[in-house]
Design an enzyme around this catalytic site. Structure first.
Site, PDB file in Angstrom:
ATOM      1  N   CYS B 310     -14.535  25.417 -66.244  1.00 46.00           N
ATOM      2  CA  CYS B 310     -13.385  25.840 -67.054  1.00 46.00           C
ATOM      3  C   CYS B 310     -12.410  24.702 -67.320  1.00 46.00           C
ATOM      4  O   CYS B 310     -11.668  24.736 -68.288  1.00 46.00           O
ATOM      5  CB  CYS B 310     -12.604  26.938 -66.341  1.00 46.00           C
ATOM      6  SG  CYS B 310     -13.604  28.375 -66.018  1.00 46.00           S
ATOM      7  N   LYS B 369      -7.042  19.997 -72.702  1.00 43.28           N
ATOM      8  CA  LYS B 369      -7.508  21.034 -73.629  1.00 43.28           C
ATOM      9  C   LYS B 369      -7.446  20.547 -75.071  1.00 43.28           C
ATOM     10  O   LYS B 369      -8.194  20.997 -75.922  1.00 43.28           O
ATOM     11  CB  LYS B 369      -6.666  22.310 -73.472  1.00 43.28           C
ATOM     12  CG  LYS B 369      -6.957  23.088 -72.203  1.00 43.28           C
ATOM     13  CD  LYS B 369      -8.262  23.860 -72.269  1.00 43.28           C
ATOM     14  CE  LYS B 369      -8.613  24.462 -70.921  1.00 43.28           C
ATOM     15  NZ  LYS B 369     -10.019  24.895 -70.841  1.00 43.28           N
ATOM     16  N   GLU B 372     -10.601  18.748 -75.421  1.00 41.61           N
ATOM     17  CA  GLU B 372     -11.715  19.706 -75.417  1.00 41.61           C
ATOM     18  C   GLU B 372     -11.856  20.380 -76.776  1.00 41.61           C
ATOM     19  O   GLU B 372     -12.965  20.511 -77.310  1.00 41.61           O
ATOM     20  CB  GLU B 372     -11.491  20.759 -74.329  1.00 41.61           C
ATOM     21  CG  GLU B 372     -12.632  21.758 -74.200  1.00 41.61           C
ATOM     22  CD  GLU B 372     -12.317  22.879 -73.217  1.00 41.61           C
ATOM     23  OE1 GLU B 372     -13.002  22.976 -72.191  1.00 41.61           O
ATOM     24  OE2 GLU B 372     -11.371  23.662 -73.470  1.00 41.61           O
ATOM     25  N   GLU B 377     -19.205  19.467 -80.315  1.00 39.51           N
ATOM     26  CA  GLU B 377     -20.077  20.627 -80.075  1.00 39.51           C
ATOM     27  C   GLU B 377     -19.326  21.951 -80.197  1.00 39.51           C
ATOM     28  O   GLU B 377     -19.948  23.010 -80.196  1.00 39.51           O
ATOM     29  CB  GLU B 377     -20.785  20.507 -78.713  1.00 39.51           C
ATOM     30  CG  GLU B 377     -19.889  20.537 -77.486  1.00 39.51           C
ATOM     31  CD  GLU B 377     -19.415  19.155 -77.042  1.00 39.51           C
ATOM     32  OE1 GLU B 377     -19.302  18.255 -77.904  1.00 39.51           O
ATOM     33  OE2 GLU B 377     -19.137  18.981 -75.837  1.00 39.51           O
TER      34      GLU B 377
END
Lengths: 159, 590
Positions: B310, B369, B372, B377
């Site tokens: 996570c 984040k 991310e 992808e």
């Protein structure tokens, strides 16, 4: 995946040196000293290998390399020029001599000419203050140098 | 503990031997100012180079002033923390630091939250008498973190956090004297370094030399575009920290006010990342049980332990440092990305809008984040599942820009169907929480029995590395937990050497987990703030009517209506990911 490329013989040599110091992070300065002695300078790829062998970050190795003026990341020239900037040499005009070298060679301190022939560096006192200002080219000592004499000396090596 | 007698500012004190003058003074209510000193006592992190000299004090009998942070108390010591000599020296030190610091405070990202600014105010500096050269350095813009080294005061707090606590090694002090800066290797950009974007360097930075990439402007633009449906999701740890930005006590739970504020800002749908956390548990919990099952049946292709996935800082860390173990972590996407995938694939169909017309914004306690959300992808034809990832601090800025008086807001609810969550989703915000949430669900799925006591207190806490064994009706499940990447490295090395014996390991990169994330309001080293946020997270969990992810009715409906089964075909395609080798390989030339 980022790749760092280096000749096999070099990688092995670095590993050998690191191993001789037990691959200890605390020996980084000694390792760098010895590796520079071997290759003449410490390019980025070499630092990457050392970092990996000693298990420290390459940022920290780079930190050491840039902290100590002894370490260099540029290859020295075939004829390394060292201008003494010690007190005696300085007051007798070493700076003007240095400027003349810079002008003639079109490089700065710590740099190497594109043809790889000359590199220029400063150092502090070679213990020959009586000859001030002093310049070393390789192992050869030139004393009482003036800016006018710089070109002639360089020509000795240029041919 | 042996006590000794000292006198500070005419106050006779009995203090513990071996303490620093700084700590002894602070315990007695004497606030010696500091700059380079940084401590997070809850995780035993300390930066104490004694370099800035702001904390100097006068010790009778000593010729020179001494740095309080690096001087031990001694029997009979008489200390003056604000004698004329000290005050003058301290001010001169500060004036010298300021002489090489840009005076652009008004437009600095740290304006109002800068420790150097506070010091200048506190010490009453009204002019900088020293004029000299100013160091200049190019700005380094990464997808998540901005380095503006002109503002660096060389306290080296970031360097300590990056190297000691995170063992990331992206930053080091380089060069010397006036040229000295903290930088990645070869002074390259952060993107070329092993940086994980955990952002703890930003939390440690006393000034504006390190800050997060600000995306508030893009969000405001999207909201004001009538063609766009703007959906917002809020991470669990945000609701226990956002109030601090508006002067509320640390540990205040502001879930309802936050939902109200987001609605007033103009987001079309106010959803909850906690919902996606519940979804993560369904996927990750199922994956865990499948792996345990296959492993015990002797399947050689299956590895244990399973590692949680996570935390984006942690993902970046293992991709860089453990490239030979990329098949060990769970393939489950993080809640932020699961939410994005559900919003852009399921919600768009439900609302009958095109993917390009939906903008997903996340509010995160996190800087990584941002990185991310920009991973390739997690995009479809260049369109990201999560368009913008804002920090808790950026949300506070938005709330202020929209003229909202946060403290007087009513308590409102999230929207549905992606706004309902359980207590299990909430505790994702604290270290140990993800694995506790997974345990609640995995226990029931594994044993087929109802779990009566949902609180697994043995998984909670603030120790850097924790271990616990949970009894799954006769089958012992061994769990490891780490927060801080140095602690994660310790557990990972055990796994690598094959002597860990864990079934599952949870890792979060930040101190205390997401509650101590780099996107949260600045705590300036006050760890009590993180402790209070942690208490608040468990309080919020305890107050939830449903506390197990698989009992969330909206999660059940999502599987029924769209996903089918956990780890099924749609899940595999949309809710799971894969990892990349981001390590550096030394190769033979030629």
């Amino acid at each position: 995946m980022a790749k760092v490329k280096l000749a096999e013989s070099k990688i092995n040599k670095i590993k050998e040196i690191c191993a001789s110091f037990g691959n200890k992070p605390g020996e980084a300065i000694n390792v760098l000293h010895k590796v520079q002695g071997e290759f003449g300078y410490l390019p980025a790829e070499v630092q990457e290998v050392i970092a990996q062998e000693l298990n420290v970050s390459v940022a920290q190795i780079y930190g050491i390399v840039t902290f100590y003026s002894f370490f260099t990341m540029t290859p020295k020239g075939e004829f390394p020029i060292s201008v003494c900037m010690g007190t005696a040499c300085y007051v007798r005009g070493a700076e003007k001599v240095l400027d003349e070298f810079k002008r003639e060679l079109k490089i700065g301190v710590g740099e190497t000419t594109p043809d790889g022939k000359f590199s220029l560096n400063c150092l502090r006192c070679v213990g020959a203050c009586g000859l001030a200002p002093v310049v070393l080219i390789g192992e050869k000592v030139y004393g009482r140098l003036t800016p006018d004499g710089v070109k002639d000396i360089l020509n000795e090596y240029r041919s | 503990m042996e006590k000794i007698n000292i006198i500070i500012d005419n106050k006779s004190l009995q203090v513990e031997k071996g303490q620093t003058v700084l700590k002894a003074a602070r315990a007695a209510g004497i606030e010696i100012p500091t700059l380079c000193y940084y401590e997070l006592d809850g995780v035993k992190l300390e930066n104490r180079p004694g370099g800035c000299r702001i904390c100097v004090v006068e010790i009778e009998g000593r010729k020179n002033l001494a740095p309080a942070c690096a001087t031990e108390v001694a029997e009979g010591m008489v200390i003056h923390t604000c004698s004329l000599r000290v005050v003058n020296a301290r001010r001169t030190v500060l004036e010298l630091i300021l002489s090489d610091h840009p005076a652009d405070c008004l437009i600095c990202p740290k304006n109002g939250k800068c420790e150097l600014q506070s010091l200048a105010q506190r010490l009453g500096v009204r002019e900088i008498p020293f004029q000299g050269e100013q160091s200049t350095y190019r700005k380094d813009l990464s997808p998540a973190i901005i380095r503006d080294v002109d503002k660096c005061v060389m306290c080296r707090r970031c360097e300590t956090v990056c190297n000691v606590w995170q063992t990331v090694g992206a930053l080091s002090a380089v060069n010397r004297g006036f040229q000295a800066v903290v930088a990645p290797a070869f002074e390259q950009d952060l993107v070329k370094s092993p940086c994980t974007y955990c952002g703890q360097c930003i939390m440690a930075c006393p000034v504006g030399a390190l800050s997060e990439v600000d995306q508030t402007r893009q969000v405001i633009t999207a909201i004001s575009d009538p063609k766009k449906t703007v959906v917002v999701q809020t991470a669990p740890a945000v609701r226990v920290a956002l109030g601090e930005e508006f002067g509320m006590e640390p540990g205040s739970i502001v879930t309802g006010q936050m939902a109200a504020a987001l609605r007033r800002i103009g987001f079309d749908y106010i959803f909850d990342t906690d919902f996606a956390a519940d979804l993560t548990i369904m996927e990750e919990g199922t994956e865990l049980l499948t792996r345990i099952d296959k492993f015990t049946k002797g399947d050689k292709n299956v590895k244990l332990p399973i590692l949680t996935s996570c935390c984006p800082g942690w993902v970046n860390f293992f991709e860089t440092n453990y490239p030979d173990m990329l098949d060990v972590p769970s393939t489950a996407k993080s809640p932020q990305q699961m939410f994005g995938a559900v919003a852009k694939n399921y919600l768009t169909t439900k609302l009958g809008i095109k993917r390009e017309d939906m903008v997903v914004v996340s509010i995160m306690p996190c800087v990584a984040k941002k990185f991310e959300s920009q991973r390739d992808e997690f995009k479809e034809n260049g369109n990201p599942d999560v368009d913008y990832s804002l920090t808790t601090r950026e949300l506070a800025e938005l709330i202020r820009q929209f003229n909202i008086d946060f403290k007087t807001l009513p308590i409102e609810d999230f929207d549905n169907p992606l706004g309902e969550s359980t207590g299990a989703g909430v505790i994702f915000g604290a270290t140990g929480g993800v694995i506790e949430a997974a345990t609640r669900t995995a226990y029931e799925l594994f044993t087929g029995k109802k779990l009566e006591k949902v609180d697994f207190t043995e998984l909670r806490g603030l120790e850097g590395v924790r271990e616990a064994t949970v009894d799954f009706n006769g089958t012992p499940i061994k769990i490891g937990i780490a927060h801080g990447l140095s602690n994660a490295r310790q557990l990972l090395d055990e796994v690598k050497n094959g002597n860990s014996g864990f079934h599952a390991i949870e890792v979060m990169a930040c101190p205390g987990g997401c509650i101590g994330g780099a996107g949260q309001p600045f705590h300036h080293g006050n760890f009590d703030i993180i402790r209070k946020r942690q208490e608040a997270i468990y309080r919020e969990d305890a107050g939830k009517p449903i506390r197990k992810s698989h009992e969330n009715p909206y999660i059940q409906a999502l599987y029924k209506e769209w996903l089918g089964t956990p780890c099924g075909e749609i899940s595999h395609h949309l809710l799971h990911t894969h990892y990349f080798d981001k390590s550096k390989h030394i190769e033979i030339e030629g």
